[in-house]
Design a protein around this motif. Structure first.
Motif, PDB file in Angstrom:
ATOM      1  N   THR A  53     -80.916  46.709  10.529  1.00  0.00           N
ATOM      2  CA  THR A  53     -82.104  46.319   9.715  1.00  0.00           C
ATOM      3  C   THR A  53     -82.387  45.038   9.263  1.00  0.00           C
ATOM      4  O   THR A  53     -82.696  44.904   7.967  1.00  0.00           O
ATOM      5  N   GLY A  54     -81.852  43.992   9.809  1.00  0.00           N
ATOM      6  CA  GLY A  54     -82.005  42.494   9.280  1.00  0.00           C
ATOM      7  C   GLY A  54     -83.406  42.161   9.527  1.00  0.00           C
ATOM      8  O   GLY A  54     -84.520  43.001   9.795  1.00  0.00           O
ATOM      9  N   PRO A  55     -83.708  40.912   8.886  1.00  0.00           N
ATOM     10  CA  PRO A  55     -84.914  40.592   8.626  1.00  0.00           C
ATOM     11  C   PRO A  55     -85.652  40.372  10.112  1.00  0.00           C
ATOM     12  O   PRO A  55     -84.893  40.079  10.882  1.00  0.00           O
ATOM     13  N   SER A  56     -87.012  40.687  10.141  1.00  0.00           N
ATOM     14  CA  SER A  56     -87.727  40.467  11.472  1.00  0.00           C
ATOM     15  C   SER A  56     -87.755  39.098  12.173  1.00  0.00           C
ATOM     16  O   SER A  56     -87.959  38.429  11.374  1.00  0.00           O
ATOM     17  N   LEU A  57     -87.421  39.084  13.430  1.00  0.00           N
ATOM     18  CA  LEU A  57     -87.469  37.731  14.096  1.00  0.00           C
ATOM     19  C   LEU A  57     -88.896  37.641  14.568  1.00  0.00           C
ATOM     20  O   LEU A  57     -89.168  36.817  15.445  1.00  0.00           O
ATOM     21  N   VAL A  58     -89.975  38.599  14.471  1.00  0.00           N
ATOM     22  CA  VAL A  58     -91.048  38.403  15.276  1.00  0.00           C
ATOM     23  C   VAL A  58     -92.002  38.400  14.083  1.00  0.00           C
ATOM     24  O   VAL A  58     -92.242  39.190  13.106  1.00  0.00           O
ATOM     25  N   GLY A  59     -92.929  37.294  14.046  1.00  0.00           N
ATOM     26  CA  GLY A  59     -93.906  36.922  13.002  1.00  0.00           C
ATOM     27  C   GLY A  59     -95.235  37.613  13.403  1.00  0.00           C
ATOM     28  O   GLY A  59     -95.609  38.571  13.528  1.00  0.00           O
ATOM     29  N   VAL A  60     -96.046  36.707  13.969  1.00  0.00           N
ATOM     30  CA  VAL A  60     -97.361  36.903  14.464  1.00  0.00           C
ATOM     31  C   VAL A  60     -97.494  37.541  15.814  1.00  0.00           C
ATOM     32  O   VAL A  60     -96.784  36.952  16.942  1.00  0.00           O
ATOM     33  N   VAL A  61     -98.190  38.706  16.266  1.00  0.00           N
ATOM     34  CA  VAL A  61     -98.437  39.372  17.704  1.00  0.00           C
ATOM     35  C   VAL A  61     -99.745  39.041  18.060  1.00  0.00           C
ATOM     36  O   VAL A  61    -100.733  39.345  17.248  1.00  0.00           O
ATOM     37  N   ARG A  62    -100.035  38.622  18.878  1.00  0.00           N
ATOM     38  CA  ARG A  62    -101.312  38.105  19.706  1.00  0.00           C
ATOM     39  C   ARG A  62    -101.754  38.895  20.729  1.00  0.00           C
ATOM     40  O   ARG A  62    -100.933  39.436  21.468  1.00  0.00           O
ATOM     41  N   LYS A  63    -102.815  39.340  20.728  1.00  0.00           N
ATOM     42  CA  LYS A  63    -103.511  40.207  21.922  1.00  0.00           C
ATOM     43  C   LYS A  63    -104.067  39.092  22.738  1.00  0.00           C
ATOM     44  O   LYS A  63    -104.988  38.360  22.457  1.00  0.00           O
ATOM     45  N   ASP A  64    -103.502  38.882  24.093  1.00  0.00           N
ATOM     46  CA  ASP A  64    -104.014  37.802  25.096  1.00  0.00           C
ATOM     47  C   ASP A  64    -105.188  38.290  25.534  1.00  0.00           C
ATOM     48  O   ASP A  64    -106.002  37.607  26.169  1.00  0.00           O
ATOM     49  N   TRP A  65    -105.110  39.547  26.118  1.00  0.00           N
ATOM     50  CA  TRP A  65    -106.229  40.261  26.911  1.00  0.00           C
ATOM     51  C   TRP A  65    -106.370  41.689  26.811  1.00  0.00           C
ATOM     52  O   TRP A  65    -105.077  42.127  26.586  1.00  0.00           O
ATOM     53  N   ALA A  66    -107.216  42.202  27.355  1.00  0.00           N
ATOM     54  CA  ALA A  66    -107.244  43.892  27.382  1.00  0.00           C
ATOM     55  C   ALA A  66    -108.316  44.306  28.306  1.00  0.00           C
ATOM     56  O   ALA A  66    -109.162  43.531  28.786  1.00  0.00           O
ATOM     57  N   SER A  67    -108.038  45.649  28.871  1.00  0.00           N
ATOM     58  CA  SER A  67    -108.798  46.135  30.084  1.00  0.00           C
ATOM     59  C   SER A  67    -108.904  47.392  29.235  1.00  0.00           C
ATOM     60  O   SER A  67    -108.565  47.736  28.142  1.00  0.00           O
ATOM     61  N   ASP A  68    -109.530  48.337  30.094  1.00  0.00           N
ATOM     62  CA  ASP A  68    -109.964  49.730  29.590  1.00  0.00           C
ATOM     63  C   ASP A  68    -108.530  50.516  29.181  1.00  0.00           C
ATOM     64  O   ASP A  68    -108.426  51.316  28.438  1.00  0.00           O
ATOM     65  N   ASN A  69    -107.480  50.272  29.972  1.00  0.00           N
ATOM     66  CA  ASN A  69    -106.263  51.131  29.686  1.00  0.00           C
ATOM     67  C   ASN A  69    -105.062  50.042  29.551  1.00  0.00           C
ATOM     68  O   ASN A  69    -103.952  50.435  29.586  1.00  0.00           O
ATOM     69  N   SER A  70    -105.406  48.830  29.437  1.00  0.00           N
ATOM     70  CA  SER A  70    -104.102  47.951  29.101  1.00  0.00           C
ATOM     71  C   SER A  70    -104.341  46.858  28.093  1.00  0.00           C
ATOM     72  O   SER A  70    -105.477  46.407  27.848  1.00  0.00           O
ATOM     73  N   ILE A  71    -103.467  46.528  27.333  1.00  0.00           N
ATOM     74  CA  ILE A  71    -103.312  45.406  26.585  1.00  0.00           C
ATOM     75  C   ILE A  71    -102.373  44.416  26.758  1.00  0.00           C
ATOM     76  O   ILE A  71    -101.048  44.757  26.832  1.00  0.00           O
ATOM     77  N   ALA A  72    -102.397  43.143  26.744  1.00  0.00           N
ATOM     78  CA  ALA A  72    -101.368  42.235  27.078  1.00  0.00           C
ATOM     79  C   ALA A  72    -101.146  41.574  25.655  1.00  0.00           C
ATOM     80  O   ALA A  72    -102.135  40.963  24.989  1.00  0.00           O
ATOM     81  N   LEU A  73     -99.967  41.593  25.086  1.00  0.00           N
ATOM     82  CA  LEU A  73     -99.552  40.938  23.881  1.00  0.00           C
ATOM     83  C   LEU A  73     -98.494  39.727  24.052  1.00  0.00           C
ATOM     84  O   LEU A  73     -97.874  39.791  25.032  1.00  0.00           O
ATOM     85  N   SER A  74     -98.476  39.067  23.182  1.00  0.00           N
ATOM     86  CA  SER A  74     -97.342  38.089  23.277  1.00  0.00           C
ATOM     87  C   SER A  74     -97.047  37.440  21.698  1.00  0.00           C
ATOM     88  O   SER A  74     -97.865  37.715  20.888  1.00  0.00           O
ATOM     89  N   TRP A  75     -96.129  36.717  21.584  1.00  0.00           N
ATOM     90  CA  TRP A  75     -95.448  36.295  20.069  1.00  0.00           C
ATOM     91  C   TRP A  75     -94.687  35.035  20.325  1.00  0.00           C
ATOM     92  O   TRP A  75     -94.009  34.980  21.293  1.00  0.00           O
ATOM     93  N   PRO A  76     -94.478  34.399  19.300  1.00  0.00           N
ATOM     94  CA  PRO A  76     -93.792  32.906  19.409  1.00  0.00           C
ATOM     95  C   PRO A  76     -92.214  33.229  19.108  1.00  0.00           C
ATOM     96  O   PRO A  76     -92.083  34.248  18.653  1.00  0.00           O
ATOM     97  N   GLU A  77     -91.491  32.489  19.836  1.00  0.00           N
ATOM     98  CA  GLU A  77     -90.156  32.636  19.639  1.00  0.00           C
ATOM     99  C   GLU A  77     -89.574  32.292  18.163  1.00  0.00           C
ATOM    100  O   GLU A  77     -90.090  31.447  17.481  1.00  0.00           O
ATOM    101  N   ALA A  78     -88.758  32.938  17.617  1.00  0.00           N
ATOM    102  CA  ALA A  78     -88.100  32.691  16.178  1.00  0.00           C
ATOM    103  C   ALA A  78     -87.811  31.467  16.171  1.00  0.00           C
ATOM    104  O   ALA A  78     -86.823  30.811  17.025  1.00  0.00           O
TER     105      ALA A  78
END
Length: 659
Positions: free
Chosen positions: A113-138
Motif C-alpha cells: 500500500t505504498g503511495p499512488s503512482l497514478v494521478g489524474v485519470v482522463r476519459k478519452d471517449w465513451a460509447s453506450d457500453n464502453s469508456i476509454a481511459l488514460s493516465w500519465p506516466e508517473a
C-alpha cells in the motif's frame, strides 16, 4: 507429536492478510489436530535480534490459537512492515514429551500500500457500453511498473460490488457497461513489491456527448469517408478491368490487400489498451507474426509426452542474454505433408498473439530446419486434472479457489479479445511450480464474429461433449458463453480433485440428461457458494450465464473473505430429486458398483447390510467412511453417484417397482 504444517502461503490486499496451509504429513497418529499462530515483527535487517512480538492490536480472525481450520485472516497490520508468522500443529499429546515443536514459517512484507503512482485519470471517449481511459506516466517510479489494475463500479449500485481489469499500457477500454450510467473508476499500479495505493476516484458516464464522443464522431467520419471512397474506387476499377481485361491490376490489388492484412497482423490496435485477436486462417502464412528461434539455442533433454503431431519434450532455451530457461518443445514428426505442417503451426500463431500471466506463453518456433518445433514455457506440474489426482485432498479451499481464479482470469482475457476456446477443460490447463494455472491447448479454438452475441457454426469435427454447452452440441454454435459453461465443468473437476465429469455415463446419456435438466451434483466437501456458481455457469439460456470478468470479481471476493468458503453443502443428500439424472436401472449392488468402477467395495457394502439399491440411496457420508471406503477420491465418486442413484430408486418406487 505431529509434524509441521505444509504449503504455508499468504495472500494480501489493502485491508487483510490471509495465511493458508495444508495439514501435516504426519499427524502423530491422532485426529485431534489444531493449529497455533505466533507472530513477530522484524526490522529491516531481518535478523533474530531485530525482532519483537507483534503489536497487541493485530487481530486474527477467527483467533490465533486453537484453530481447527487451515487458514486465518489477519487485520489491522502496519504498512511497510516485516512480519514473520510461525504456524505449529498441536494434538492432544503435544508437549508431553518436552520436545521442540516443528514450525512452518513465512515472512510477509506489507508494502503493498505504498503511495499512488497514478494521478489524474482522463476519459478519452465513451460509447453506450464502453469508456476509454488514460493516465500519465508517473514522474518518479521507485520500482518498475508491471501493469495497472482498474477497479470500477456503478455509482448508484456501489453495494452490489465492483469489477476490475488490468492493462500494461497507460490506457484501457472498459467494456460491458450499461448505457447512460455513471461509473466510478480508480487505478493502481503493480510493481515487483506489490500493489501501490489506488488513485483518487473519478466519475465518468457512458453514452454522453461531452468528453470524448467528439473523438468517436471523428473516427466514424474517417471510417465513413474511407468506406465511400473505397466503394467508388471499387466501381471504377471494376469497370476498368471489364473494359480493358488487364489482369495485372487485379494481381496488384490482391498483393496490396495482402500487405494490408499483414500490417494489421503486426500493428498495434486502433485504440490504446485493447487488443483484438486475428484469425491465422485468413493469412497465407500464419507463422509470419511468430518469433523464429535459432535451433542452436535449444537443447532437448527428454520426452515427456506425445501430441497429435509428434513428441512433446522438455528442454532448455538459451536467451539472448545467455541465460537458459526451461521450456516445453512440441515437435512435428517426419514425413508430414504441408497441410499437417500448417495445422501444427496454427496453434503457435494463435498463442503468439496472447500476453497474459494465465495464458501459456509462446517462446517461438523453429520452421527453417527439422524437426519443426513449437517452444513454450515449461509448466513443471503438468496438466491440472492429473496434478489434482496426484495430490488428492492436499490443498486448502483458498488454494483451490486461487487455481480457479487463475483459469477465469485467463479466459476473461481471451473473451475480451473476442476469442473463444471451445475446448476448455482441466486437461488443457497447465500448472507451474507456484500453483499458477495457465490456459493452453488452442487446437480447437476459433475467432468470434464481431457481433452483439458472437457465435458461429463449426465446420465439423469432434466435440468434447462432457465439457461443451448444449447449444454448441446441438447447433454447433460457440461463444464466450459456451466457454463459461465449460469453465463450470472445470470448477467441478477442481473441487472433485480431477474426477471425470459424469463418471461412466456415455456421451449420449450426458446429452440427454443435460437436456432433461440434470446438472452435476455438488462435489464432496465443496462450499455451497462454489456449487451455486457452477450452476450459474450451466444455465440453459446462454444469455443468463455470467461473464468471465464477473466470475473473476466474484472469486476475488471469496479469496479476500475466506470465511464465506466455510459453509459446506450438507453431507446428507437432497430431499427433492427433480434435478437428478435418469440413470440406467441397476438390478443389484454389484451392477451399480461395476458401473462406477468401484466393484472392489462390493463385499464391504453387503457386509454392512446395504444389500439393496433402496438402502444404498439412504446412505450418508459417515456410512461410506464406516464401511471402509477410505480413499477420498473413491468417497467422492460414490457420494456423487448415490445422489444420482437416489432418483432412480424414487422413480422406480413411484412406478410401483421394487428391488
Amino acid at each position: 507429536a505431529p509434524s509441521a504444517p505444509r504449503n504455508l502461503i499468504f495472500l494480501i490486499n489493502e485491508t487483510a492478510l490471509f495465511l493458508t496451509w495444508s495439514p501435516p504429513s504426519d499427524s502423530g497418529g491422532r485426529k485431534d489436530l489444531t493449529y497455533n499462530i505466533m507472530c513477530q515483527r522484524c526490522g529491516a535487517s531481518g535478523g533474530e535480534e531485530d525482532c519483537e512480538p507483534c503489536e497487541t492490536d493485530l487481530r486474527f480472525v477467527p483467533r490465533p490459537l486453537g484453530l481447527t481450520g487451515t487458514s486465518v485472516a489477519i487485520l489491522d497490520f502496519a504498512t511497510h512492515a516485516n512480519y514473520t508468522f510461525h504456524v505449529e500443529t498441536v494434538n492432544g499429546v503435544s508437549g508431553l514429551g518436552g520436545n521442540t515443536r516443528p514450525l512452518a514459517n513465512i515472512t510477509v512484507t506489507t508494502d503493498q500500500t505504498g503511495p499512488s503512482l497514478v494521478g489524474v485519470v482522463r476519459k478519452d471517449w465513451a460509447s453506450d457500453n464502453s469508456i476509454a481511459l488514460s493516465w500519465p506516466e508517473a514522474e518518479q517510479q521507485p520500482n518498475v511498473i508491471l501493469d495497472y489494475e482498474i477497479k470500477y463500479y456503478d455509482k448508484e449500485q456501489e453495494q452490489s460490488g465492483y469489477s476490475s481489469t488490468r492493462t500494461k499500457a497507460l490506457s484501457v477500454i472498459v467494456t460491458g457497461l450499461k448505457p447512460s450510467t455513471v461509473y466510478v473508476f480508480h487505478v493502481r499500479a503493480r510493481t515487483a513489491a506489490g500493489f501501490t495505493a489506488y488513485s483518487d476516484t473519478f466519475d465518468f458516464s457512458t453514452g454522453d456527448e461531452d468528453s470524448g464522443m467528439a473523438a468517436d464522431h471523428g473516427q466514424v467520419l474517417v471510417v465513413v469517408t474511407a468506406a465511400v471512397g473505397g466503394f467508388s474506387l471499387l466501381i471504377i476499377l471494376t469497370l476498368f478491368f471489364l473494359i480493358t481485361g488487364r489482369c495485372q491490376g487485379i494481381i496488384k490489388a490482391q498483393l496490396k490487400s495482402e500487405d494490408k492484412r499483414r500490417a494489421d497482423f503486426h500493428n498495434a490496435p486502433p485504440f490504446p489498451g485493447i487488443k483484438t485477436y486475428v484469425d491465422p486462417d485468413t493469412y497465407e502464412d500464419p507463422t509470419q507474426a511468430v518469433h523464429e528461434i535459432d535451433p542452436s539455442r535449444i537443447r532437448i533433454e527428454r520426452v515427456i509426452g506425445a501430441g497429435e503431431f509428434g513428441e512433446v519434450c522438455s528442454g532448455r532455451l538459451r536467451t539472448p542474454g545467455q541465460k537458459e530457461i526451461p521450456v516445453a518443445i512440441k515437435t512435428l514428426k517426419g514425413g508430414y505433408v504441408e497441410r499437417q505442417r500448417r495445422d501444427f503451426l496454427r496453434e503457435a500463431s494463435i498463442v503468439g498473439q496472447f500476453d497474459n500471466p494465465n495464458i501459456i506463453r509462446l517462446e517461438g518456433v523453429v520452421t527453417k530446419s527439422r524437426p519443426v518445433m513449437i517452444v513454450v514455457e515449461y509448466m513443471r506440474n503438468g496438466s491440472l486434472d492429473s496434478f489434482l489426482r496426484q495430490h488428492d485432498d492436499h490443498f486448502t479451499l483458498v488454494q483451490l479457489v486461487g487455481m480457479l481464479h487463475g483459469v477465469a482470469s485467463g479466459m476473461a482475457y481471451l473473451s475480451d479479445m473476442g476469442y473463444v476456446h471451445r475446448d476448455l477443460a482441466a486437461r488443457n490447463v497447465l500448472v507451474d511450480e507456484g500453483l499458477v494455472c495457465k490456459v493452453s491447448d488452442f487446437g480447437l479454438s476459433r475467432v468470434l464474429e464481431d457481433h452483439t452475441e458472437p457465435a458461429y457454426n463449426t465446420m465439423g469435427g469432434k466435440i468434447p461433449v462432457r465439457w461443451t454447452a448444449p447449444e454448441a452440441i446441438t447447433y454447433r454454435k460457440f461463444s464466450s458463453a459456451s466457454d463459461v459453461w465449460s469453465y463450470g465443468i472445470v470448477m467441478w473437476e477442481v473441487m472433485s480433485y480431477g474426477e471425470r465429469p459424469y463418471w461412466e455415463m456415455s456421451n449420449q446419456d450426458v446429452i440427454l440428461s443435460i437436456e432433461e435438466g440434470y446438472r452435476l451434483p455438488v462435489p464432496m466437501d465443496c462450499p455451497g457458494v462454489l456449487h451455486q456458481l457452477m450452476l450459474h455457469c450451466w444455465q440453459k439460456e446462454r444469455g443468463q450465464r455470467p461473464h468471465f470478468n464477473s466470475v473473476v470479481s466474484f472469486l476475488d471476493k471469496l479469496i479476500r473473505n475466506p470465511s464465506s468458503l466455510l459453509t459446506l453443502v450438507d453431507n446428507s443428500f437432497p430431499e427433492s430429486p427433480e434435478d437428478m439424472p435418469g440413470y440406467p436401472l441397476f438390478i443389484s449392488i454389484g451392477e451399480w458398483l461395476d458401473s462406477i468402477k468401484m466393484s472392489q467395495y462390493k463385499h464391504q457394502f453387503l457386509a454392512a447390510g446395504f444389500t439393496t439399491l433402496d438402502s444404498v440411496s439412504t446412505m450418508r457420508i459417515e456410512d461410506i467412511r464406516r464401511i471402509g471406503v477410505s480413499l477420498i477420491g473413491h468417497q467422492r465418486r460414490i457420494v456423487s453417484s448415490i445422489q444420482s442413484l437416489r432418483l432412480q430408486v424414487l422413480t422406480v418406487q413411484h412406478n410401483g417397482f421394487h428391488n
